[in-house]
Scaffold this motif. Structure first.
Motif, PDB file in Angstrom:
ATOM      1  N   TYR A 611       0.828  -1.210   0.000  1.00 30.62           N
ATOM      2  CA  TYR A 611       0.000   0.000   0.000  1.00 30.62           C
ATOM      3  C   TYR A 611       0.864   1.263   0.000  1.00 30.62           C
ATOM      4  O   TYR A 611       0.402   2.335  -0.398  1.00 30.62           O
ATOM      5  N   SER A 612       2.106   1.149   0.450  1.00 22.68           N
ATOM      6  CA  SER A 612       3.002   2.308   0.425  1.00 22.68           C
ATOM      7  C   SER A 612       3.167   2.813  -1.001  1.00 22.68           C
ATOM      8  O   SER A 612       3.091   4.030  -1.264  1.00 22.68           O
ATOM      9  N   ASP A 613       3.370   1.889  -1.932  1.00 23.74           N
ATOM     10  CA  ASP A 613       3.517   2.286  -3.340  1.00 23.74           C
ATOM     11  C   ASP A 613       2.231   2.884  -3.879  1.00 23.74           C
ATOM     12  O   ASP A 613       2.249   3.889  -4.604  1.00 23.74           O
ATOM     13  N   ASP A 614       1.107   2.296  -3.532  1.00 21.40           N
ATOM     14  CA  ASP A 614      -0.183   2.782  -4.029  1.00 21.40           C
ATOM     15  C   ASP A 614      -0.474   4.183  -3.501  1.00 21.40           C
ATOM     16  O   ASP A 614      -0.921   5.069  -4.254  1.00 21.40           O
ATOM     17  N   ILE A 615      -0.235   4.383  -2.207  1.00 24.87           N
ATOM     18  CA  ILE A 615      -0.474   5.702  -1.620  1.00 24.87           C
ATOM     19  C   ILE A 615       0.457   6.734  -2.238  1.00 24.87           C
ATOM     20  O   ILE A 615       0.040   7.860  -2.560  1.00 24.87           O
ATOM     21  N   THR A 616       1.712   6.367  -2.431  1.00 21.60           N
ATOM     22  CA  THR A 616       2.681   7.290  -3.028  1.00 21.60           C
ATOM     23  C   THR A 616       2.234   7.718  -4.419  1.00 21.60           C
ATOM     24  O   THR A 616       2.287   8.917  -4.766  1.00 21.60           O
ATOM     25  N   SER A 650       4.032   9.578   4.181  1.00 18.67           N
ATOM     26  CA  SER A 650       5.304   9.142   4.764  1.00 18.67           C
ATOM     27  C   SER A 650       5.089   8.398   6.080  1.00 18.67           C
ATOM     28  O   SER A 650       5.804   7.433   6.379  1.00 18.67           O
ATOM     29  N   SER A 651       4.095   8.824   6.857  1.00 17.81           N
ATOM     30  CA  SER A 651       3.793   8.137   8.120  1.00 17.81           C
ATOM     31  C   SER A 651       3.400   6.694   7.866  1.00 17.81           C
ATOM     32  O   SER A 651       3.822   5.777   8.585  1.00 17.81           O
ATOM     33  N   TYR A 652       2.574   6.477   6.850  1.00 16.67           N
ATOM     34  CA  TYR A 652       2.168   5.100   6.549  1.00 16.67           C
ATOM     35  C   TYR A 652       3.375   4.265   6.120  1.00 16.67           C
ATOM     36  O   TYR A 652       3.529   3.116   6.566  1.00 16.67           O
ATOM     37  N   SER A 653       4.223   4.829   5.272  1.00 18.74           N
ATOM     38  CA  SER A 653       5.396   4.080   4.802  1.00 18.74           C
ATOM     39  C   SER A 653       6.292   3.685   5.963  1.00 18.74           C
ATOM     40  O   SER A 653       6.799   2.556   6.019  1.00 18.74           O
ATOM     41  N   LEU A 752      -1.503   1.122  12.481  1.00 18.15           N
ATOM     42  CA  LEU A 752      -0.503   0.159  12.041  1.00 18.15           C
ATOM     43  C   LEU A 752       0.750   0.229  12.907  1.00 18.15           C
ATOM     44  O   LEU A 752       1.422  -0.773  13.128  1.00 18.15           O
ATOM     45  N   ALA A 753       1.048   1.426  13.426  1.00 17.53           N
ATOM     46  CA  ALA A 753       2.244   1.600  14.259  1.00 17.53           C
ATOM     47  C   ALA A 753       2.156   0.798  15.551  1.00 17.53           C
ATOM     48  O   ALA A 753       3.172   0.442  16.145  1.00 17.53           O
ATOM     49  N   GLY A 754       0.927   0.518  16.010  1.00 15.19           N
ATOM     50  CA  GLY A 754       0.773  -0.321  17.195  1.00 15.19           C
ATOM     51  C   GLY A 754       0.445   0.472  18.434  1.00 15.19           C
ATOM     52  O   GLY A 754      -0.538   1.204  18.482  1.00 15.19           O
ATOM     53  N   ASP A 755       1.296   0.376  19.451  1.00 13.71           N
ATOM     54  CA  ASP A 755       1.031   0.997  20.745  1.00 13.71           C
ATOM     55  C   ASP A 755       0.989   2.515  20.634  1.00 13.71           C
ATOM     56  O   ASP A 755       1.629   3.119  19.777  1.00 13.71           O
ATOM     57  N   ILE A 756       0.269   3.133  21.532  1.00 12.96           N
ATOM     58  CA  ILE A 756       0.049   4.579  21.491  1.00 12.96           C
ATOM     59  C   ILE A 756       1.361   5.344  21.593  1.00 12.96           C
ATOM     60  O   ILE A 756       1.519   6.413  21.010  1.00 12.96           O
TER      61      ILE A 756
END
Length: 763
Positions: A611-616, A650-653, A752-756
């Protein structure tokens, strides 16, 4: 659930036993009561246990676990007591100590037995799963076993059994087929169940056939039809508009031809886009009716009398219960889906279309509008066509049938394999092949389990109906359970239309499944991947429920016969060079190996980095449009910033890359950590559903793969139209879309990053 070690339980139990014994000893001495030990059989246990029941000064005492019926025994004390000497006192003390020791030994013995026997009903059993679980078969052995169990002979027999005509949704044949599937699932010990819905389906009225007239001349009464058309009689000027795409409709209205579509009957050929999209496009231009025919330039193998079948609902599910499941006990006020075009729509044969073109005048159509006929005119003012549609809505009970092979570690997580079984036409390639493979895969996985395969997660097998009316069976099930399905179902694999030819392989899938699909295909270097369309049966899973989905097919060069009565066994044999069974086995292997991998590995094989490529790519396209508008000095664009959208990308990547790092550092024998990582993976697709739009108003809420104003595609198209001066620039509208798109992507990245404490706080 609280987990307690055996040593802690033993210590606490012994301490409790000693304390109770001390208390009872004190009461024996002080109150001169007596103690009765009752060895009773607990009906919930194989072993017996000791219940201590005291009668002390008229009071009842529980033994610390449960209170049973108390039996009162009378103790009568002599009225003449003799004085106690030292000897008698010593005897009493010795007797009490003996009782105490015996009680302590019995308590300890019973506790040791309880460790070996099932726990008492008052203490919930602690269910332990081996931490070092490993399947009894390795991956290569599993694949070989699966392939061996997919029988070409069984597939050939089932193809013959299920290729019945008149399989319209809710019909006797459809219901009988559902019963047969349920029986097969029962024989396979798959705990089958049925999901029942009451939906509105539309069929032609046999006593009043639909018809088309040119002027006063009867063109014909086709057997084919388009479900959910408006009914009635409309007359208007006929205009030819090629495939009915927006660009085609704009062409006939441009400065060259200057044809108005308002109040017109739009004639279009099938292909390129769905029939529902064609009719909706015509309705938006003010048309009162739409006619769709199969041009033999596109449908090369059909005859001039071949009918087309389809529907006009630009959506999925029952259009009269939008956003809600059609359960019998649910009552709604009259409602209609916004995806209903609200105009008459009817299919006609190629010969009927030829007769209309022969009578039409006006300008010659552009070259790209032309097909196999000799004459293609756009139409003149006097070319009047009348369309009569007499379809009837019928309340119909439909059944989806399910079976399950349960997982051992995470049975509440499952991959769904599904196939449509109904058809408005003969539907051999569209639904018979898929239903056959559904049952063959169910049988193969059942046999695989008998040979020692222990799936970590469950596999649900689903037989849908009313698919030809717009994926109604699928959608109603999703609407009925959408609140929890995205947390349980992690992939959908569609078997519809998996064999339509023999030339090449094509697939539509969530980016999360691209890597798995590629590795499953192995030697196929570049499978044809295309964007999933709304008429795909997997689309509601993906764009409405946020569940990663895949559909695929072995195809031939453009040979179209879906939605016609040419979709039969003879035709499929012809276009596959008599390799239907062979290709069906290959299709079963593709679907089976994907499902096998998804329930076999500790970590779900869903690649979040794709999805990183798709979002980019999406964000880059939007930024280019914004830069173009600024270069053209479009008013108010100077206040439009793409900084935060780019930051969200960039955050998602970074979150995706971080997850892969976590996976690499994880002990795969740590089941709890694997489950935590899988939870993060499973949320990705669902988090791309825009939380800022209503499910009822915009059912396909996915910002990249959905349909509606919330999508990245809609924003790109709007900015492109402004650049081409097709529309004016509305800064408030653009800022709103930017904000919602940015925060949907950022929200997905955060989850996606997980813990707060691991979140990216750059925005």
């Amino acid at each position: 659930m609280v987990f307690i070690s055996h040593s802690t339980l033993l210590f606490n139990s012994m301490a409790g036993t000693i304390d109770q014994a001390k208390m009872k000893f004190s009461r024996i001495v002080n109150s001169r009561s007596y103690t009765r030990f009752n060895q009773s059989q607990n009906p919930d246990e194989e072993s017996s246990r000791v219940e201590v029941k005291l009668s002390v000064d008229g009071e009842e005492e529980m033994d610390g676990t449960e209170q049973g019926p108390v039996q009162h025994d009378t103790y009568t004390r002599s009225s003449h007591s003799r004085p106690w000497n030292r000897w008698r006192i010593l005897v009493w003390v010795g007797g009490v100590l003996v009782i105490f020791c015996v009680g302590l030994l019995i308590g300890y013995s019973i506790h040791r037995k309880s460790d070996l026997a099932p726990c008492s009903s008052t203490v919930p059993p602690i269910q332990e799963v081996p931490l070092n679980y490993s399947p009894s078969l390795d991956w290569s052995s599993l694949v070989r076993l699966l392939n061996d169990k997919l029988s070409s002979k069984a597939i050939e027999e089932k193809l013959s059994e299920f290729s019945q005509s008149d399989r319209k949704a809710g019909s006797f044949v459809d219901n009988k087929l559902a019963d047969n599937i349920h029986d097969i699932f029962t024989q396979l010990n798959m705990d089958p169940w049925v999901d029942e819905h009451f939906v509105k389906l539309q069929y032609p009225d046999k006593s009043k056939p639909n018809k088309v007239l040119f002027g006063s001349e009867d063109i014909g009464s086709p057997d084919g039809f388009l479900a959910y058309s408006e009914t009635g009689r409309k007359e208007g000027r006929v205009v030819y508009a090629n495939y009915g795409q927006l660009s085609d409709l704009e062409t006939v209205q441009n400065e060259t031809y200057r044809l108005s579509l308002n109040g017109s009957v739009v004639l279009m050929r099938a292909g390129k886009i769905s029939m529902a999209q064609k009719v909706m496009n015509a309705a938006k231009m003010g048309a009162i009716a739409a006619l769709i025919y199969p041009d033999q330039a596109d449908y090369k193998t059909i005859s001039g009398e071949t009918d087309l079948y389809g529907h006009v609902h630009l959506g999925s599910g029952d259009p009269y219960t939008p956003g809600f499941p059609s359960f019998n006990h649910t009552q709604f006020p009259p409602a209609k889906s916004s995806g209903l075009p609200g105009i008459l729509a009817q299919t006609i044969t190629a010969n009927m279309a030829r007769a209309i073109f022969a009578k039409m005048g006006g300008d010659n159509a552009p070259d790209r509008f032309k097909g196999e006929f000799h004459s293609y005119k756009l139409g003149r003012e006097s070319d009047s066509v009348t369309v009569v549609v007499n379809n009837n809505l019928a309340d119909t009970k439909i059944h989806n049938v399910f079976g399950v092979i349960k997982g051992y570690m995470d049975p509440d997580r499952y991959v769904v394999i599904g196939a449509q079984r109904d058809s408005l036409s003969l539907g051999y390639a569209k639904s018979t092949v898929g239903t056959t493979l559904l049952l063959e895969l169910a049988s193969a996985f059942t046999e695989l389990k008998k040979d020692g395969f222990r799936p970590k997660r469950s596999i649900v097998f689903a037989s849908w109906t009313a698919g030809d009316f717009g994926n109604i069976g699928v959608t109603e099930w999703l609407e009925g359970y959408w609140a929890s399905l995205d947390r349980k179902a992690f992939t959908y694999i569609s078997l519809d239309g998996v064999v339509t030819g023999a030339g090449s392989f094509r697939a539509s899938a969530s980016p999360l499944l691209h890597t798995l699909l590629q590795k499953t295909l192995g030697k196929v270097k570049s499978p044809g991947l295309k964007t999933m369309q709304m008429d795909d049966s997997a689309y509601p899973f993906l764009a409405m429920s946020g569940i990663p989905s895949v559909s695929f097919s072995f195809v031939s060069p453009p040979v179209k016969y879906f939605g016609t009565n040419l979709d039969d066994q003879a035709h499929l044999d012809s276009v596959t060079n008599q390799k239907v069974v062979e290709l069906s086995v290959l299709a079963a292997q593709v679907a089976g190996q994907m499902a096998l991998r998804l329930v076999h590995d500790q970590i779900l094989r869903l690649d979040v980095t794709k999805y990183s490529d798709d979002i980019t790519n999406r964000v880059s396209a939007i930024i280019q449009h914004v830069d173009a508008l600024k270069n053209n000095k479009v008013n108010k664009t100077e206040s439009l910033s793409t900084k935060w959208l780019n930051a969200a990308k960039s955050s998602y990547s970074r979150a995706a890359a971080s997850l892969n790092t976590d996976i690499g550092n994880t002990d795969l024998n740590d089941m709890e950590m694997c489950r935590i990582i899988n939870n993060r993976i499973m949320k990705v697709e669902h988090n791309f559903l825009s939380p800022y739009v209503s499910l009822r108003d915009v059912p396909f809420r996915h910002i990249f793969l959905g349909n509606g104003w919330q999508t990245a595609t809609d924003l790109e198209m709007y900015l492109g139209d402004v650049h081409e001066n097709k529309t004016s620039f509305d800064i408030d509208q653009v800022l709103n879309k930017f904000a919602l798109l940015t925060w949907t992507i950022q929200g997905c990245a955060n989850d996606l990053a997980g813990d707060i404490w691991s979140l990216d706080n750059e925005i």
